[in-house]
Design a protein around this motif. Structure first.
Motif, PDB file in Angstrom:
ATOM      1  N   GLN A   1       0.829  -1.203   0.000  1.00 32.47           N
ATOM      2  CA  GLN A   1       0.000   0.000   0.000  1.00 32.47           C
ATOM      3  C   GLN A   1       0.862   1.251   0.000  1.00 32.47           C
ATOM      4  O   GLN A   1       0.518   2.238  -0.637  1.00 32.47           O
ATOM      5  CB  GLN A   1      -0.960   0.012   1.185  1.00 32.47           C
ATOM      6  N   PHE A   2       1.983   1.220   0.693  1.00 30.72           N
ATOM      7  CA  PHE A   2       2.926   2.343   0.687  1.00 30.72           C
ATOM      8  C   PHE A   2       3.405   2.610  -0.736  1.00 30.72           C
ATOM      9  O   PHE A   2       3.351   3.737  -1.222  1.00 30.72           O
ATOM     10  CB  PHE A   2       4.112   2.038   1.611  1.00 30.72           C
ATOM     11  N   ALA A   3       3.849   1.574  -1.413  1.00 27.94           N
ATOM     12  CA  ALA A   3       4.341   1.720  -2.788  1.00 27.94           C
ATOM     13  C   ALA A   3       3.216   2.164  -3.723  1.00 27.94           C
ATOM     14  O   ALA A   3       3.425   3.047  -4.567  1.00 27.94           O
ATOM     15  CB  ALA A   3       4.959   0.408  -3.269  1.00 27.94           C
ATOM     16  N   LEU A   4       2.034   1.576  -3.590  1.00 32.28           N
ATOM     17  CA  LEU A   4       0.909   1.962  -4.445  1.00 32.28           C
ATOM     18  C   LEU A   4       0.504   3.416  -4.225  1.00 32.28           C
ATOM     19  O   LEU A   4       0.226   4.146  -5.178  1.00 32.28           O
ATOM     20  CB  LEU A   4      -0.293   1.056  -4.197  1.00 32.28           C
TER      21      LEU A   4
ATOM     22  N   ARG B   1      -6.866   7.695   5.507  1.00 30.53           N
ATOM     23  CA  ARG B   1      -6.076   8.563   6.404  1.00 30.53           C
ATOM     24  C   ARG B   1      -4.963   7.767   7.079  1.00 30.53           C
ATOM     25  O   ARG B   1      -3.826   8.236   7.195  1.00 30.53           O
ATOM     26  CB  ARG B   1      -6.963   9.203   7.474  1.00 30.53           C
ATOM     27  N   ASN B   2      -5.263   6.557   7.508  1.00 32.99           N
ATOM     28  CA  ASN B   2      -4.266   5.714   8.168  1.00 32.99           C
ATOM     29  C   ASN B   2      -3.134   5.339   7.214  1.00 32.99           C
ATOM     30  O   ASN B   2      -1.961   5.391   7.590  1.00 32.99           O
ATOM     31  CB  ASN B   2      -4.928   4.450   8.733  1.00 32.99           C
ATOM     32  N   THR B   3      -3.481   4.980   5.995  1.00 33.49           N
ATOM     33  CA  THR B   3      -2.460   4.634   5.000  1.00 33.49           C
ATOM     34  C   THR B   3      -1.559   5.829   4.725  1.00 33.49           C
ATOM     35  O   THR B   3      -0.332   5.693   4.638  1.00 33.49           O
ATOM     36  CB  THR B   3      -3.129   4.151   3.691  1.00 33.49           C
ATOM     37  N   MET B   4      -2.144   7.013   4.623  1.00 30.55           N
ATOM     38  CA  MET B   4      -1.355   8.221   4.367  1.00 30.55           C
ATOM     39  C   MET B   4      -0.482   8.576   5.580  1.00 30.55           C
ATOM     40  O   MET B   4       0.670   8.978   5.414  1.00 30.55           O
ATOM     41  CB  MET B   4      -2.262   9.373   3.977  1.00 30.55           C
ATOM     42  N   TYR B   5      -1.005   8.384   6.786  1.00 28.34           N
ATOM     43  CA  TYR B   5      -0.231   8.641   7.993  1.00 28.34           C
ATOM     44  C   TYR B   5       1.001   7.724   8.036  1.00 28.34           C
ATOM     45  O   TYR B   5       2.117   8.172   8.306  1.00 28.34           O
ATOM     46  CB  TYR B   5      -1.102   8.425   9.242  1.00 28.34           C
ATOM     47  N   LEU B   6       0.795   6.434   7.776  1.00 27.94           N
ATOM     48  CA  LEU B   6       1.908   5.484   7.787  1.00 27.94           C
ATOM     49  C   LEU B   6       2.920   5.796   6.691  1.00 27.94           C
ATOM     50  O   LEU B   6       4.130   5.650   6.890  1.00 27.94           O
ATOM     51  CB  LEU B   6       1.380   4.052   7.657  1.00 27.94           C
ATOM     52  N   ALA B   7       2.434   6.257   5.527  1.00 31.82           N
ATOM     53  CA  ALA B   7       3.336   6.630   4.436  1.00 31.82           C
ATOM     54  C   ALA B   7       4.177   7.849   4.826  1.00 31.82           C
ATOM     55  O   ALA B   7       5.379   7.890   4.547  1.00 31.82           O
ATOM     56  CB  ALA B   7       2.540   6.917   3.169  1.00 31.82           C
ATOM     57  N   LYS B   8       3.561   8.827   5.478  1.00 31.14           N
ATOM     58  CA  LYS B   8       4.302  10.013   5.927  1.00 31.14           C
ATOM     59  C   LYS B   8       5.409   9.608   6.894  1.00 31.14           C
ATOM     60  O   LYS B   8       6.541  10.096   6.805  1.00 31.14           O
ATOM     61  CB  LYS B   8       3.361  11.009   6.612  1.00 31.14           C
ATOM     62  N   LYS B   9       5.077   8.722   7.805  1.00 30.09           N
ATOM     63  CA  LYS B   9       6.054   8.233   8.776  1.00 30.09           C
ATOM     64  C   LYS B   9       7.216   7.527   8.061  1.00 30.09           C
ATOM     65  O   LYS B   9       8.385   7.752   8.373  1.00 30.09           O
ATOM     66  CB  LYS B   9       5.341   7.285   9.740  1.00 30.09           C
ATOM     67  N   LYS B  10       6.894   6.682   7.098  1.00 31.32           N
ATOM     68  CA  LYS B  10       7.912   5.932   6.354  1.00 31.32           C
ATOM     69  C   LYS B  10       8.803   6.871   5.531  1.00 31.32           C
ATOM     70  O   LYS B  10      10.025   6.694   5.481  1.00 31.32           O
ATOM     71  CB  LYS B  10       7.223   4.913   5.442  1.00 31.32           C
ATOM     72  N   LEU B  11       8.189   7.894   4.881  1.00 29.92           N
ATOM     73  CA  LEU B  11       8.967   8.836   4.088  1.00 29.92           C
ATOM     74  C   LEU B  11       9.970   9.594   4.954  1.00 29.92           C
ATOM     75  O   LEU B  11      11.114   9.813   4.547  1.00 29.92           O
ATOM     76  CB  LEU B  11       8.040   9.804   3.351  1.00 29.92           C
ATOM     77  N   LYS B  12       9.545   9.971   6.133  1.00 30.03           N
ATOM     78  CA  LYS B  12      10.449  10.652   7.064  1.00 30.03           C
ATOM     79  C   LYS B  12      11.585   9.721   7.465  1.00 30.03           C
ATOM     80  O   LYS B  12      12.751  10.125   7.507  1.00 30.03           O
ATOM     81  CB  LYS B  12       9.673  11.131   8.285  1.00 30.03           C
TER      82      LYS B  12
END
Length: 114
Positions: free
Chosen positions: A36-39, A75-86
């Protein structure tokens, strides 16, 4: 004279293997672990100029899954993606912004897709 600070530049390679480079440095992580992060990144970054429609994003991320609360899942998927990008080393900014039903990549990090 005021010197203008150079914005970070993200190079996104989508042909073949999906990969990210920030100012010429390849970002590594276990994105295969979290498809989901990659998608999410592929969809948002591919449409970074014109924005990604919310319905397209939901279909891409969740397909035909029955979800109790689609808005919460997004929202949860986007939150986790923001965390991963950081964690990957991107500057701490709001990576995604929403304008109505469109989602955009931040203006604070330039993007080139190939």
């Amino acid at each position: 004279m005021v010197k203008k600070e150079k914005k970070p530049h993200l190079y996104v390679h989508m042909s073949g293997d999906f990969s990210l480079e920030l100012d010429g440095h390849r970002l590594t992580g276990r994105s295969r672990e979290n498809s989901q992060f990659a998608l999410l990144l592929q969809t948002i970054l591919y449409h970074h100029k014109d924005g990604t429609d919310r319905n397209l994003l939901v279909r891409t991320l969740f397909g035909e899954q029955e979800l109790d609360d689609v808005a919460h899942s997004l929202r949860n998927t986007m939150y986790l993606a923001k965390k991963k990008l950081k964690e990957l080393g991107l500057p701490d900014v709001e990576y995604f912004r929403r304008d109505g039903d469109l989602y955009f990549w931040t203006d604070e990090i330039d993007v080139t897709t190939t």
